[in-house]
Design a protein around this motif. Structure first.
Motif, PDB file in Angstrom:
ATOM      1  N   THR A  24      10.643   3.030  -0.841  1.00  0.00           N
ATOM      2  CA  THR A  24      10.344   3.036   0.595  1.00  0.00           C
ATOM      3  C   THR A  24       9.016   3.702   0.916  1.00  0.00           C
ATOM      4  O   THR A  24       8.444   3.454   1.977  1.00  0.00           O
ATOM      5  N   ASP A  63       6.981   0.766   0.832  1.00  0.00           N
ATOM      6  CA  ASP A  63       7.298  -0.046   2.013  1.00  0.00           C
ATOM      7  C   ASP A  63       6.577   0.484   3.247  1.00  0.00           C
ATOM      8  O   ASP A  63       6.150  -0.288   4.116  1.00  0.00           O
ATOM      9  N   CYS A  87       4.957  -4.883   2.962  1.00  0.00           N
ATOM     10  CA  CYS A  87       4.888  -5.796   4.110  1.00  0.00           C
ATOM     11  C   CYS A  87       3.529  -6.477   4.210  1.00  0.00           C
ATOM     12  O   CYS A  87       3.430  -7.633   4.633  1.00  0.00           O
ATOM     13  N   GLU A  90      10.413  -9.276  -1.279  1.00  0.00           N
ATOM     14  CA  GLU A  90       9.732  -8.176  -1.967  1.00  0.00           C
ATOM     15  C   GLU A  90       9.108  -8.584  -3.305  1.00  0.00           C
ATOM     16  O   GLU A  90       8.522  -7.747  -3.989  1.00  0.00           O
ATOM     17  N   THR A 130       5.654  -7.479  -4.722  1.00  0.00           N
ATOM     18  CA  THR A 130       5.381  -6.069  -4.997  1.00  0.00           C
ATOM     19  C   THR A 130       4.776  -5.893  -6.379  1.00  0.00           C
ATOM     20  O   THR A 130       3.955  -4.996  -6.600  1.00  0.00           O
TER      21      THR A 130
END
Length: 364
Positions: A100, A103, A110, A331, A334
């Protein structure tokens, strides 16, 4: 190069202080002081990924999802988490996770989603509070520029797209140097009046140690007077989700088909179309239903995320189109972000991307 060098680069990009309270980002297994043979990048540190790391000569796996979220009371191989722990430790494979915290940074997970759709004018959907601090200090006027520059070099003084921001006020300070002191100005045992600059700068909390070190290293006084306070301001560089705009308006269904193609998902679950063109798009990697009201509040036409429950789809209430594209699918890029972070810093180092698709969901 050591494991800790890899970690340092990732955490400069996505500081651990930005992770959510429930998270477990950081070094999960392994010794940070060991030298790196190579790095394997993945979304999930599964057993198959650990096997791949061993086979490809990698002693560090960098994953998005932490393989361990809570404490392990026993490690005896009864589930996949314990089996990963045993295998990684047995073969000296370190496992690191940036979850996170990655994130929540503006150029994080994002942003990778947004780039696949060509979104522009992107900003954090729900900025966080309590991540900014302010330093107040008092410096002899003649030395203010030296201290100010040191604080700027340490990372203080950034507000949005502006840098070297500070407030400076002139005043008069007093002190009396005691026995055994070596005052920069004034005399021992006498009250001294000094024209001083009150210097104020803002900085993100993860830089606090560096900012204090810069202050103490540049300030001429033996005893440096300063105050640090936590601000309740929104920090618009850190938070959940993103909102941006398409270059041109699109038909709703055409856009959803574009999303399906760009993210390679086997299924896009979506709410009723509203018969309007779409331009403003909100999105969040992973489970993002908690941001739906915020997406509606900023006037987004579509909200792209995953893991919506049945009744949560009703909450769109014809005010927005929800597009649930799947957790893995949202995701998956990533890995590309990890690769960019590391190769940008280490130009002669080539981390490996895992060839294993770790998505546990299949589509028929």
């Amino acid at each position: 190069m050591k494991i800790k060098d890899i970690i340092q680069v990732i955490e400069q990009y996505a500081p651990l202080q930005y992770q959510e309270s429930y998270d477990n980002a950081g070094l999960i297994f392994g010794d940070a002081s060991r030298e790196v043979t190579n790095v394997l990048l993945t979304l999930d540190a599964t057993e198959e990924v650990i096997d791949e790391a061993i086979a490809r000569g990698c002693n560090l796996v960098v994953a998005h999802h932490p393989i361990v979220f809570g404490g392990l009371k026993k490690i005896n191989g009864n589930n996949y988490v314990e089996r990963v722990a045993i295998k990684a430790i047995k073969h000296d494979v370190a496992v690191y996770a940036a979850h996170t915290n990655l994130d929540n940074v503006r150029n994080g997970v994002c942003a990778e989603m947004a780039s696949r759709l060509g979104l522009t004018n992107c900003r954090i959907l729900q900025p966080k509070k309590g991540l900014l601090k302010k330093l107040y200090t008092f410096v002899p006027a003649a030395d203010a520029e030296k201290v100010r520059n040191a604080l700027f070099e340490a990372g203080a003084g950034h507000i949005g797209n502006y840098s070297e921001c500070s407030y400076n006020g002139e005043g008069q300070g007093t002190f009396k140097a005691g026995v055994g002191t070596d005052p920069y100005v004034g005399k021992v045992g006498e009250r001294h009046f000094e024209t001083e600059t009150k210097l104020e700068v803002i900085f993100p909390l993860y830089l606090e140690g560096r900012v204090i070190q810069a202050l103490l290293g540049s300030h001429p006084y033996e005893e440096v007077a300063y105050d640090i306070v936590t601000l309740d301001n929104m920090y618009h560089e850190v938070g959940s989700g993103l909102v941006g705009e398409l270059p041109e308006e699109m038909d709703e269904l055409v856009f959803l088909k574009l999303v399906k193609a760009r993210f390679g998902t086997g299924c896009v679950k979506y709410t009723s179309l509203r018969g309007k063109s779409v331009k403003k798009i909100a999105l969040c990697g992973g489970a993002g239903s908690f941001l739906l009201k915020r997406a509606i509040g900023v006037g987004a036409d579509v909200y792209i995320s995953s893991d919506f429950k049945y009744h949560e789809f009703f909450d769109a209430d014809n005010q927005i189109v929800i597009a649930d594209i799947g957790h893995f699918e949202s995701e998956q890029f990533t890995v590309e972000l990890f690769y960019h972070i590391l190769t940008e810093k280490f130009r002669n180092f080539a981390p490996l991307k895992s060839t294993i698709k770790t998505n546990p969901v299949n589509y028929l």
